[in-house]
Scaffold this active site. Structure first.
Site, PDB file in Angstrom:
ATOM      1  N   ASN A 146      -3.641  -9.401 -11.461  1.00 16.09           N
ATOM      2  CA  ASN A 146      -4.482  -9.128 -12.632  1.00 16.09           C
ATOM      3  C   ASN A 146      -3.680  -8.966 -13.937  1.00 16.09           C
ATOM      4  O   ASN A 146      -4.119  -8.306 -14.863  1.00 16.09           O
ATOM      5  CB  ASN A 146      -5.391  -7.925 -12.361  1.00 16.09           C
ATOM      6  CG  ASN A 146      -4.621  -6.680 -11.985  1.00 16.09           C
ATOM      7  OD1 ASN A 146      -3.387  -6.666 -12.042  1.00 16.09           O
ATOM      8  ND2 ASN A 146      -5.326  -5.633 -11.609  1.00 16.09           N
ATOM      9  N   TYR A 165       4.235   2.608  -6.987  1.00 16.28           N
ATOM     10  CA  TYR A 165       2.834   2.632  -6.542  1.00 16.28           C
ATOM     11  C   TYR A 165       2.618   3.599  -5.370  1.00 16.28           C
ATOM     12  O   TYR A 165       1.639   3.448  -4.635  1.00 16.28           O
ATOM     13  CB  TYR A 165       2.378   1.225  -6.168  1.00 16.28           C
ATOM     14  CG  TYR A 165       2.057   0.363  -7.374  1.00 16.28           C
ATOM     15  CD1 TYR A 165       0.930   0.624  -8.160  1.00 16.28           C
ATOM     16  CD2 TYR A 165       2.856  -0.713  -7.732  1.00 16.28           C
ATOM     17  CE1 TYR A 165       0.625  -0.151  -9.269  1.00 16.28           C
ATOM     18  CE2 TYR A 165       2.553  -1.500  -8.842  1.00 16.28           C
ATOM     19  CZ  TYR A 165       1.432  -1.212  -9.603  1.00 16.28           C
ATOM     20  OH  TYR A 165       1.119  -1.985 -10.696  1.00 16.28           O
ATOM     21  N   LYS A 179       2.712  -8.335 -15.320  1.00 15.49           N
ATOM     22  CA  LYS A 179       3.005  -8.444 -13.889  1.00 15.49           C
ATOM     23  C   LYS A 179       3.581  -9.829 -13.536  1.00 15.49           C
ATOM     24  O   LYS A 179       3.491 -10.776 -14.339  1.00 15.49           O
ATOM     25  CB  LYS A 179       1.730  -8.158 -13.094  1.00 15.49           C
ATOM     26  CG  LYS A 179       1.223  -6.720 -13.250  1.00 15.49           C
ATOM     27  CD  LYS A 179       0.025  -6.444 -12.333  1.00 15.49           C
ATOM     28  CE  LYS A 179      -0.449  -5.008 -12.464  1.00 15.49           C
ATOM     29  NZ  LYS A 179      -1.545  -4.701 -11.499  1.00 15.49           N
TER      30      LYS A 179
HETATM   31  P1  ATP Z   1      -2.994  -0.774 -12.589  1.00 14.17           P
HETATM   32  O1  ATP Z   1      -2.644   0.535 -11.925  1.00 14.17           O
HETATM   33  O2  ATP Z   1      -2.088  -1.925 -12.145  1.00 14.17           O
HETATM   34  O3  ATP Z   1      -3.135  -0.666 -14.058  1.00 14.17           O
HETATM   35  P2  ATP Z   1      -5.756  -0.318 -11.971  1.00 14.17           P
HETATM   36  O4  ATP Z   1      -5.482   1.088 -12.393  1.00 14.17           O
HETATM   37  O5  ATP Z   1      -6.853  -1.071 -12.636  1.00 14.17           O
HETATM   38  O6  ATP Z   1      -4.459  -1.213 -12.080  1.00 14.17           O
HETATM   39  P3  ATP Z   1      -5.438   0.580  -9.251  1.00 14.17           P
HETATM   40  O7  ATP Z   1      -6.592   1.055  -8.445  1.00 14.17           O
HETATM   41  O8  ATP Z   1      -4.479   1.587  -9.805  1.00 14.17           O
HETATM   42  O9  ATP Z   1      -6.015  -0.374 -10.409  1.00 14.17           O
HETATM   43  O10 ATP Z   1      -4.652  -0.467  -8.357  1.00 14.17           O
HETATM   44  C1  ATP Z   1      -3.308  -0.807  -8.647  1.00 14.17           C
HETATM   45  C2  ATP Z   1      -3.134  -2.289  -8.456  1.00 14.17           C
HETATM   46  O11 ATP Z   1      -3.306  -2.598  -7.066  1.00 14.17           O
HETATM   47  C3  ATP Z   1      -4.167  -3.184  -9.151  1.00 14.17           C
HETATM   48  O12 ATP Z   1      -3.892  -3.413 -10.504  1.00 14.17           O
HETATM   49  C4  ATP Z   1      -4.070  -4.443  -8.327  1.00 14.17           C
HETATM   50  O13 ATP Z   1      -2.920  -5.216  -8.667  1.00 14.17           O
HETATM   51  C5  ATP Z   1      -3.910  -3.876  -6.920  1.00 14.17           C
HETATM   52  N1  ATP Z   1      -5.216  -3.703  -6.263  1.00 14.17           N
HETATM   53  C6  ATP Z   1      -6.145  -2.751  -6.519  1.00 14.17           C
HETATM   54  N2  ATP Z   1      -7.228  -2.878  -5.729  1.00 14.17           N
HETATM   55  C7  ATP Z   1      -6.979  -3.946  -4.940  1.00 14.17           C
HETATM   56  C8  ATP Z   1      -7.699  -4.621  -3.904  1.00 14.17           C
HETATM   57  N3  ATP Z   1      -8.897  -4.191  -3.516  1.00 14.17           N
HETATM   58  N4  ATP Z   1      -7.125  -5.697  -3.318  1.00 14.17           N
HETATM   59  C9  ATP Z   1      -5.897  -6.132  -3.693  1.00 14.17           C
HETATM   60  N5  ATP Z   1      -5.165  -5.542  -4.651  1.00 14.17           N
HETATM   61  C10 ATP Z   1      -5.676  -4.479  -5.279  1.00 14.17           C
END
Ligand code: ATP
Ligand code: MG
Length: 139
Positions: free
Chosen positions: A114, A51, A11
């Site tokens: 992250n 997304y 990212k």
């Molecule tokens: P990714 O889809 O990026 O692999 P993930 O599956 O662990 O991550 P998701 O729930 O799909 O998490 O969320 C997508 C992305 O949105 C996260 O990786 C993070 O960058 C962002 N995100 C998720 N939850 C939060 C939150 N509570 N506050 C801010 N950003 C968030």
């Protein structure tokens, strides 16, 4: 049967901090083979589309701003049971909750910033791979 590919992005936070090399090394150490790789940047529209599943979530606007804020590295990775193994390997969404030594613990700085993405199911691994790569760019 579980598939053997997953899709990941390094990212914008991790790219900006110079972590492409260390993260690719981690993929290698974890037993993942890179099958396609691209250094690119998402427009706002592309980040919204990627997304779209999260568009009703309160963090959506911030996520789209962040993911279109700078270059990313998109990769297709191969390993047995890749999707599940890779999500465990990178650690929890919130780096503070990720295990010591995991990519998100080492290189992530917040629940938003992250460091890496990992597909959440085999079907999305294919959809997300197709978002970035044509079949001619994979081998
Ligand atoms: P990714 O889809 O990026 O692999 P993930 O599956 O662990 O991550 P998701 O729930 O799909 O998490 O969320 C997508 C992305 O949105 C996260 O990786 C993070 O960058 C962002 N995100 C998720 N939850 C939060 C939150 N509570 N506050 C801010 N950003 C968030
Ligand atoms: Mg996710």
């Amino acid at each position: 049967m579980a598939g053997n590919i997953t899709f990941t992005m390094i990212k914008p936070d991790a790219v900006a901090q110079g972590y492409i090399g260390p993260i690719l090394t981690k993929f290698n150490e974890g037993g993942y083979t890179v099958r396609a790789m691209k250094y690119t940047r998402l427009s706002r529209k592309q980040a919204e589309a990627f997304y779209a599943i999260h568009k009703e979530r309160p963090f959506f606007e911030g996520l789209v701003d962040f993911m279109s804020s700078g270059p990313i590295v998109a990769c297709i990775l191969e390993k047995e049971n890749a999707v599940e193994n890779f999500r465990e390997f990178i650690g929890a969404t919130d780096p503070a909750k990720a295990p010591e030594g995991s990519i998100r613990k080492l290189y992530g700085s917040s629940i938003q910033q992250n460091a890496v993405h990992g597909s959440d199911c085999d079907e999305n691994a294919v959809i997300e791979s197709n978002f970035f790569f044509s079949q001619f760019e994979r081998f």
